[in-house]
Design a protein around this motif. Structure first.
Motif, short mmCIF file in Angstrom:
data_model
loop_
_atom_site.label_atom_id
_atom_site.label_comp_id
_atom_site.label_asym_id
_atom_site.label_seq_id
_atom_site.Cartn_x
_atom_site.Cartn_y
_atom_site.Cartn_z
N THR A 112 5.92 4.35 1.72
CA THR A 112 6.83 3.78 2.71
C THR A 112 6.16 2.81 3.67
O THR A 112 6.84 2.18 4.47
N GLN A 113 4.83 2.65 3.58
CA GLN A 113 4.10 1.84 4.54
C GLN A 113 3.04 0.99 3.85
O GLN A 113 2.16 1.53 3.18
N PRO A 114 3.08 -0.34 3.98
CA PRO A 114 2.01 -1.16 3.42
C PRO A 114 0.68 -0.86 4.13
O PRO A 114 0.66 -0.50 5.30
N GLY A 115 -0.40 -1.03 3.40
CA GLY A 115 -1.73 -0.89 4.00
C GLY A 115 -2.32 0.49 3.96
O GLY A 115 -3.52 0.65 4.23
N ALA B 271 -11.15 -3.08 2.15
CA ALA B 271 -10.96 -1.66 1.85
C ALA B 271 -9.87 -1.14 2.77
O ALA B 271 -9.95 -1.27 3.99
N SER B 272 -8.84 -0.55 2.19
CA SER B 272 -7.71 -0.06 2.97
C SER B 272 -8.08 1.20 3.73
O SER B 272 -9.18 1.75 3.59
N ALA B 273 -7.15 1.68 4.52
CA ALA B 273 -7.28 3.03 5.06
C ALA B 273 -7.28 4.02 3.90
O ALA B 273 -6.88 3.69 2.78
N GLY B 274 -7.73 5.23 4.15
CA GLY B 274 -7.74 6.25 3.10
C GLY B 274 -6.40 6.94 2.98
O GLY B 274 -5.54 6.85 3.85
N THR B 275 -6.22 7.66 1.88
CA THR B 275 -4.98 8.40 1.68
C THR B 275 -4.79 9.49 2.73
O THR B 275 -3.67 9.88 3.04
N GLU B 276 -5.91 9.96 3.30
CA GLU B 276 -5.82 11.02 4.30
C GLU B 276 -6.45 10.61 5.63
O GLU B 276 -6.61 11.44 6.53
N GLY B 277 -6.81 9.33 5.77
CA GLY B 277 -7.36 8.86 7.03
C GLY B 277 -8.52 7.91 6.84
O GLY B 277 -9.16 7.87 5.78
N GLY B 278 -8.76 7.09 7.85
CA GLY B 278 -9.85 6.12 7.79
C GLY B 278 -9.39 4.76 8.28
O GLY B 278 -8.20 4.44 8.27
N THR B 279 -10.37 3.95 8.70
CA THR B 279 -10.09 2.62 9.24
C THR B 279 -10.47 1.55 8.24
O THR B 279 -11.59 1.56 7.70
N PRO B 280 -9.59 0.58 7.95
CA PRO B 280 -9.90 -0.47 6.96
C PRO B 280 -11.18 -1.24 7.31
O PRO B 280 -11.56 -1.36 8.48
N ALA B 281 -11.82 -1.77 6.28
CA ALA B 281 -13.05 -2.56 6.45
C ALA B 281 -12.98 -3.77 5.53
O ALA B 281 -12.37 -3.72 4.47
N THR B 282 -13.61 -4.87 5.96
CA THR B 282 -13.57 -6.11 5.18
C THR B 282 -14.97 -6.70 5.05
O THR B 282 -15.75 -6.69 6.00
N THR B 283 -15.27 -7.21 3.85
CA THR B 283 -16.54 -7.89 3.58
C THR B 283 -16.27 -9.13 2.75
O THR B 283 -15.37 -9.14 1.90
N THR B 284 -17.03 -10.19 3.01
CA THR B 284 -16.92 -11.42 2.24
C THR B 284 -18.12 -11.55 1.32
O THR B 284 -19.26 -11.29 1.72
N TYR B 285 -17.86 -11.96 0.07
CA TYR B 285 -18.93 -12.12 -0.92
C TYR B 285 -18.90 -13.54 -1.49
O TYR B 285 -17.82 -14.10 -1.72
N PRO C 269 -18.61 -1.58 -2.94
CA PRO C 269 -17.68 -2.26 -2.02
C PRO C 269 -17.65 -1.58 -0.66
O PRO C 269 -18.16 -0.47 -0.48
N PRO C 270 -17.04 -2.24 0.33
CA PRO C 270 -16.91 -1.62 1.64
C PRO C 270 -16.10 -0.33 1.56
O PRO C 270 -15.20 -0.19 0.73
N VAL C 271 -16.46 0.60 2.43
CA VAL C 271 -15.77 1.89 2.49
C VAL C 271 -15.15 2.02 3.88
O VAL C 271 -15.80 1.71 4.88
N PRO C 272 -13.91 2.45 3.98
CA PRO C 272 -13.28 2.61 5.30
C PRO C 272 -14.08 3.56 6.19
O PRO C 272 -14.59 4.58 5.72
N ALA C 273 -14.21 3.21 7.45
CA ALA C 273 -14.87 4.09 8.40
C ALA C 273 -14.07 5.38 8.54
O ALA C 273 -12.84 5.36 8.66
N GLY C 274 -14.75 6.51 8.50
CA GLY C 274 -14.07 7.80 8.62
C GLY C 274 -13.17 8.12 7.45
O GLY C 274 -12.15 8.81 7.61
#
Length: 514
Positions: A122-125, A424-438, A450-455
């Motif tokens: 029900t929610q993008p991201g 990297a999106s938020a996790g299915t159970e929590g976490g903050t998105p992260a972005t990296t440029t290559y 790849p980047p891993v969401p914080a928490g």
């Protein structure tokens, strides 16, 4: 006299709906002559469909479904409707894969509650996931609308720790279509390869399955096609379709006589384990097969030329520092209508890479389809995965169900330098998105953790966007060792087609009915 009016934009919308991917937001076009000269408009899709095959017939199978839509809508367009919903429901029936006569509709072995969603987004991201255990998990039929439609993706990952179908099986659920190519299948005794046909619609469809071996077309025992009932999944064992001698390398061609289906091949090898073989990119003169793991112990290339001309292909490996010609094979001759294969052995030699297929002679590009069978491990501890040829990520591509450990992203720039943004999106159970440029140099493959969401809690999705240069081809490897077995699966990433180019109608197209 009755006058019925159909605008060009509406015609395009209807066509998109028929092809199975999208219905579009119609632009506000005026009827003046100035509007006729306007350039086409890119609009976000408003509806999309996905089909997931029945994951396994093993009672010890553990399956995870992960569904995700990128945040922010489709790039270069508005976000579409303010609301939206994406659901995956069981198909009305999953047919018995052991039915002796594949020319007829198989007998349903169960009829799950098709109206109860297995997964709802029900929610993008932010991805959502669901689990299913055992061999009774059904095929899923899904649809997304509004702001959840552009870029909607679902990953089905199954782990079978023991038995004939052991392995880690991963597949990105696909949009329904009418034509599929699967080079890399087999009909030999130690392989049990099933093509899964999933019908999302309310009417039955008839599917034709053609098999092509090293000597050409295999004689079919099914002259009337395979009937796939409405909203059902039918797995068909490939070896039952022909009386010809077994072939190690087979190309499968699936077409529908009417309607549309989802199609994917589940391969189980007595020695090498099992995984899904997804469809190859459409026939083309040059192909990219990205994401061969660095520790691959065996790589086999299978190709097929569907046209009237033979193909002469140059084989090159794009590694971390440049492109080389493999010592095991410099080229491959593919005869028209026949499947050809070559064993590239441990072609990567400890460095991740991607295979580039191009015409051996300039000006003689013959369309082909291709796939790789990749093996990791040795002796009794071997596991298999498949990498089909795939198109570039384009503006944006996404893969779901990434884990904090065991995830590798491979990025290949076959023609020119490129830069991509990986989120990297938020996790299915929590976490903050992260972005990296290559940045990827021309003719190389960049394999990264790849980047891993914080928490991070749970799994997450990776979205790759082309920033400059290109094209870029990508694949994700998910590895999860189990009791000494190097279990893994590889999914390629292709443009999510979150937007569609729609001509701006300058005037109505009218049909007069006397």
């Amino acid at each position: 006299m009755n006058r019925a009016t159909l605008s060009l934009a509406a015609a395009v919308t209807a066509l998109a709906a028929v092809t199975g991917f999208a219905a579009l937001t119609t632009p506000g076009a005026d009827s003046g002559t100035a509007a006729a000269a306007k350039a086409p408009t890119r609009l976000p899709v408003e509806r999309s469909s996905l089909l997931c095959p029945a994951p396994s017939n093993s009672e010890v199978a553990e399956t995870v479904y992960t569904s995700f839509t990128p945040a922010g809508g489709a790039r270069g367009a508005g976000t579409g409707e303010a609301a939206g919903r994406a659901e995956l429901k069981p198909s009305a029936a999953t047919s018995d894969a052991t039915t002796a006569d594949p020319g007829k509709a198989n007998t349903p072995k169960k009829a799950p509650a098709a109206d109860k969603p297995v997964l709802t987004l029900t929610q993008p991201g932010r991805p959502v996931s669901a689990e299913a255990d055992g061999g009774d998990a059904p095929a899923l039929v899904g649809a997304a609308s509004g702001r959840l439609a552009p870029g909607w993706t679902t990953q089905q990952t199954t782990k079978v720790p023991a038995g004939g179908g052991r392995g880690m099986l991963g597949v990105s659920c696909t949009a329904p279509d009418t034509d599929f190519w699967f080079p890399g299948a087999s009909t030999v005794a130690q392989r049990a390869d099933y093509v899964h046909l999933t019908n999302p619609d309310d009417t039955a469809t008839v599917v034709d399955i053609e098999l092509f071996g090293p000597g050409g077309a295999l004689k079919s025992q099914v002259t009337d096609g395979v009937t796939v009932p409405a909203r059902s999944d039918v797995p068909v064992l490939l070896s039952t379709l022909t009386a010809d001698p077994a072939a190690e390398d087979v190309t499968v061609h699936v077409t529908t006589r009417s309607g549309r289906v989802g199609a994917v091949v589940r391969s189980a090898d007595e020695k090498l384990g099992s995984d899904w073989l997804a469809a190859s990119a459409d026939p083309a003169g040059s192909l990219v097969l990205p994401g061969i793991p660095a520790d691959a112990t065996s790589v086999r290339l299978v190709a097929y030329a569907p046209g009237e001309d033979d193909a002469e292909l140059s084989i090159r490996l794009a590694g971390p520092t440049g492109t080389i010609t493999p010592a095991a094979a410099e080229s491959l001759h593919v005869k028209s209508g026949m499947t050809a294969a070559v064993d590239l052995q441990d072609v990567t030699r400890g460095e991740a890479g991607s295979l580039l297929l191009t015409p051996l002679r300039k000006g003689r590009a013959t369309p082909v389809v291709a796939a790789l069978r990749v093996v990791r491990g040795k002796g009794d501890d071997q596991e298999v995965a498949f990498i089909p040829a795939t198109g570039p990520v384009g503006e944006r591509a996404t893969v779901a169900d990434n884990r904090a450990k065991g995830t590798t992203l491979s990025l290949t720039a076959p023609a020119e330098d490129a830069e991509v943004k990986v989120t990297a999106s938020a996790g299915t159970e929590g976490g903050t998105p992260a972005t990296t440029t290559y940045k990827i140099k021309s003719g190389t493959t960049l394999a990264v953790t790849p980047p891993v969401p914080a928490g991070l809690k749970g799994s997450y999705a990776l979205t790759v966007e082309t920033v400059s240069g290109g094209p870029v081809h990508a694949a994700r490897t998910l590895a999860e060792p189990d009791d000494g077995l190097p279990m893994f699966t590889v999914q390629t990433l292709a443009d999510d087609r979150g937007t569609v180019e729609v001509p701006v109608a300058g005037q109505d197209l009218s049909v007069l009915d006397d």
